[in-house]
Design a protein around this motif. Structure first.
Motif, PDB file in Angstrom:
ATOM      1  N   LEU A  89      37.972 -36.065  -4.978  1.00 35.94           N
ATOM      2  CA  LEU A  89      38.984 -37.010  -4.514  1.00 35.94           C
ATOM      3  C   LEU A  89      38.387 -38.341  -4.080  1.00 35.94           C
ATOM      4  CD1 LEU A  89      41.371 -34.781  -2.342  1.00 35.94           C
ATOM      5  CD2 LEU A  89      41.995 -36.006  -4.436  1.00 35.94           C
ATOM      6  N   THR A  90      37.208 -38.285  -3.458  1.00 34.77           N
ATOM      7  CA  THR A  90      36.668 -39.472  -2.785  1.00 34.77           C
ATOM      8  C   THR A  90      35.432 -40.052  -3.437  1.00 34.77           C
ATOM      9  OG1 THR A  90      35.225 -38.186  -1.313  1.00 34.77           O
ATOM     10  CG2 THR A  90      37.509 -38.528  -0.605  1.00 34.77           C
ATOM     11  N   GLY A  91      34.704 -39.243  -4.210  1.00 37.33           N
ATOM     12  CA  GLY A  91      33.450 -39.708  -4.782  1.00 37.33           C
ATOM     13  C   GLY A  91      32.297 -39.712  -3.801  1.00 37.33           C
ATOM     14  N   HIS A  92      32.507 -39.211  -2.595  1.00 34.40           N
ATOM     15  CA  HIS A  92      31.450 -39.194  -1.593  1.00 34.40           C
ATOM     16  C   HIS A  92      30.384 -38.145  -1.934  1.00 34.40           C
ATOM     17  CE1 HIS A  92      33.777 -41.844   0.949  1.00 34.40           C
ATOM     18  NE2 HIS A  92      32.879 -41.750   1.920  1.00 34.40           N
ATOM     19  N   ASP A  93      29.146 -38.487  -1.642  1.00 41.44           N
ATOM     20  CA  ASP A  93      28.057 -37.529  -1.771  1.00 41.44           C
ATOM     21  C   ASP A  93      28.100 -36.594  -0.561  1.00 41.44           C
ATOM     22  OD1 ASP A  93      25.750 -36.099  -2.069  1.00 41.44           O
ATOM     23  OD2 ASP A  93      24.382 -37.802  -1.828  1.00 41.44           O
ATOM     24  N   LEU A  94      28.434 -35.342  -0.783  1.00 41.22           N
ATOM     25  CA  LEU A  94      28.561 -34.365   0.302  1.00 41.22           C
ATOM     26  C   LEU A  94      27.482 -33.290   0.195  1.00 41.22           C
ATOM     27  CD1 LEU A  94      32.452 -33.972   0.112  1.00 41.22           C
ATOM     28  CD2 LEU A  94      31.137 -35.444   1.660  1.00 41.22           C
ATOM     29  N   SER A  95      26.376 -33.625  -0.461  1.00 37.37           N
ATOM     30  CA  SER A  95      25.329 -32.634  -0.703  1.00 37.37           C
ATOM     31  C   SER A  95      24.705 -32.129   0.595  1.00 37.37           C
ATOM     32  CB  SER A  95      24.248 -33.220  -1.614  1.00 37.37           C
ATOM     33  OG  SER A  95      23.694 -34.403  -1.051  1.00 37.37           O
ATOM     34  N   GLN A  96      24.741 -32.950   1.650  1.00 33.92           N
ATOM     35  CA  GLN A  96      24.163 -32.488   2.920  1.00 33.92           C
ATOM     36  C   GLN A  96      24.967 -31.351   3.537  1.00 33.92           C
ATOM     37  OE1 GLN A  96      25.583 -35.511   2.373  1.00 33.92           O
ATOM     38  NE2 GLN A  96      26.106 -36.541   4.287  1.00 33.92           N
ATOM     39  N   TRP A  97      26.193 -31.165   3.071  1.00 32.97           N
ATOM     40  CA  TRP A  97      27.017 -30.059   3.572  1.00 32.97           C
ATOM     41  C   TRP A  97      26.808 -28.788   2.762  1.00 32.97           C
ATOM     42  CZ3 TRP A  97      32.525 -32.679   4.121  1.00 32.97           C
ATOM     43  CH2 TRP A  97      32.459 -33.673   5.105  1.00 32.97           C
ATOM     44  N   THR A  98      26.186 -28.896   1.605  1.00 34.71           N
ATOM     45  CA  THR A  98      26.116 -27.733   0.718  1.00 34.71           C
ATOM     46  C   THR A  98      24.691 -27.324   0.361  1.00 34.71           C
ATOM     47  OG1 THR A  98      26.313 -29.170  -1.224  1.00 34.71           O
ATOM     48  CG2 THR A  98      28.344 -28.261  -0.319  1.00 34.71           C
ATOM     49  N   ARG A  99      23.682 -28.098   0.773  1.00 35.17           N
ATOM     50  CA  ARG A  99      22.316 -27.790   0.358  1.00 35.17           C
ATOM     51  C   ARG A  99      21.871 -26.428   0.890  1.00 35.17           C
ATOM     52  NH1 ARG A  99      21.937 -31.639   4.418  1.00 35.17           N
ATOM     53  NH2 ARG A  99      20.589 -31.086   6.187  1.00 35.17           N
ATOM     54  N   ALA A 100      21.078 -25.755   0.098  1.00 37.12           N
ATOM     55  CA  ALA A 100      20.687 -24.371   0.403  1.00 37.12           C
ATOM     56  C   ALA A 100      19.855 -24.271   1.664  1.00 37.12           C
ATOM     57  CB  ALA A 100      19.909 -23.789  -0.779  1.00 37.12           C
ATOM     58  N   GLU A 101      19.056 -25.308   1.959  1.00 38.79           N
ATOM     59  CA  GLU A 101      18.167 -25.225   3.120  1.00 38.79           C
ATOM     60  C   GLU A 101      18.845 -25.619   4.422  1.00 38.79           C
ATOM     61  OE1 GLU A 101      17.524 -29.397   1.391  1.00 38.79           O
ATOM     62  OE2 GLU A 101      17.965 -27.360   0.690  1.00 38.79           O
ATOM     63  N   LYS A 102      20.147 -25.909   4.370  1.00 39.84           N
ATOM     64  CA  LYS A 102      20.871 -26.288   5.589  1.00 39.84           C
ATOM     65  C   LYS A 102      20.729 -25.203   6.645  1.00 39.84           C
ATOM     66  CE  LYS A 102      25.352 -26.160   5.676  1.00 39.84           C
ATOM     67  NZ  LYS A 102      26.788 -26.445   5.491  1.00 39.84           N
ATOM     68  N   GLN A 103      20.488 -25.601   7.866  1.00 37.67           N
ATOM     69  CA  GLN A 103      20.267 -24.660   8.957  1.00 37.67           C
ATOM     70  C   GLN A 103      21.581 -24.299   9.641  1.00 37.67           C
ATOM     71  OE1 GLN A 103      17.177 -23.290   9.731  1.00 37.67           O
ATOM     72  NE2 GLN A 103      16.665 -24.297   7.800  1.00 37.67           N
ATOM     73  N   ALA A 104      21.645 -23.068  10.123  1.00 35.95           N
ATOM     74  CA  ALA A 104      22.812 -22.634  10.885  1.00 35.95           C
ATOM     75  C   ALA A 104      22.894 -23.434  12.175  1.00 35.95           C
ATOM     76  CB  ALA A 104      22.721 -21.156  11.198  1.00 35.95           C
ATOM     77  N   VAL A 105      24.143 -23.738  12.637  1.00 37.79           N
ATOM     78  CA  VAL A 105      24.327 -24.512  13.848  1.00 37.79           C
ATOM     79  C   VAL A 105      24.150 -23.622  15.067  1.00 37.79           C
ATOM     80  CG1 VAL A 105      25.798 -26.222  12.803  1.00 37.79           C
ATOM     81  CG2 VAL A 105      26.831 -24.122  13.683  1.00 37.79           C
TER      82      VAL A 105
END
Length: 282
Positions: free
Chosen positions: A266-282
């Motif tokens: 919808l927006t064309g925004h880069d949202l890869s920081q929300w989906t990257r595999a190495e993302k740490q649990a909050v």
């Protein structure tokens, strides 16, 4: 005497809840050209039946030539809000501040937990929306919600900023918002690193907060006073929140994956920081 129509907002920050919208509100309030009331009106979701005269009361203190705006962070997820706004303010610009939906869900849970609204662990509220607080999960379905808004408004009426932008490029982020809403660019350096509604700060014990709740408005003028804050610090402490397990974090990532892709489309925004595999649990 200003008319009701002249007191209606010329821009609205519509969400999302727990995405630091209070920070962007504070930055816009610091702009000499802008007027925004402190309280969220919640008019288009909670108080629509009270009429425009009720709504306009929130903006009566706006000075001449001020650009009037408001923030109600729960508009984004509300089913009726876009239709209602379109009937009254069809050409208004909107600001959306969005956050990793997993982080947002857990932050929303923590806010309700420290208020005493809920008492159970995250698993009671972040596994299925079939619970007492479906908002914890459903408010983070940004793609679903935004697509509903776009049934009523043009895409260029929306300016989207990400929670990460506030951390990495706060000045550019605020100035871009100013341009979108038609205000002179202004950035408050005093507010740059201020954390608003920070879930890690110290709070009075819930039992004491409930006793003092009727006096909240009375003591508001004393906030910031060193003596008042020192007295508060005597009793305040950090809230011990139930943790978000790695298993639940992974389930939440899966829950939001398709909607994140919808939002990206919808927006064309880069949202890869929300989906990257190495993302740490909050």
């Amino acid at each position: 005497m200003p008319t009701v129509k002249s007191l209606l907002p010329e821009f609205i920050v519509i969400g999302a809840v727990k995405a630091a919208t209070t920070w962007i509100q504070a930055q816009l309030q610091a702009n000499p050209a802008i007027y925004m009331p402190d309280p969220e009106p919640h008019f288009f979701n909670l108080y629509y039946d009270r009429g425009l005269e009720f709504y306009a009361q929130y903006f009566e203190d706006a000075g001449p030539d001020k650009l009037i705006g408001e923030k109600s962070a729960d508009y984004l997820a509300h089913e009726e809000a876009p239709h209602r706004i379109a009937q009254i303010l069809p050409d208004i610009p909107f600001v959306l501040q969005l956050r990793d939906p997993v982080e947002r869900a857990y932050s929303d849970y923590k806010m309700l937990y420290r208020r005493g609204t809920i008492t159970g662990p995250p698993e009671d509220f972040l596994v299925t929306p079939d619970c007492d607080q479906p908002r914890c999960l459903l408010d983070g379905l940004y793609g679903h919600h935004l697509s509903r808004w776009m049934d009523y408004f043009d895409a260029d009426q929306f300016h989207i900023l990400l929670f990460e932008d506030v951390k990495t490029k706060p000045r550019e982020t605020v100035e871009a918002v100013c341009r979108h809403i038609g205000a002179p660019e202004y950035f408050s350096e005093d507010l740059e690193r201020k954390k608003v509604n920070n879930g890690s700060e110290k709070y009075l014990p819930l039992s004491l907060r409930r006793v003092l709740a009727p006096f909240k408005k009375s003591v508001a003028p004393f906030r910031g006073n060193s003596y008042f804050e020192n007295m508060r610090d005597v009793f305040a402490k950090q809230v011990d929140y139930p943790p978000l397990s790695k298993d639940l974090w992974a389930r939440l990532n899966d829950f939001y994956a398709d909607d994140i892709e919808k939002l990206r489309s919808l927006t064309g925004h880069d949202l890869s920081q929300w989906t990257r595999a190495e993302k740490q649990a909050v």
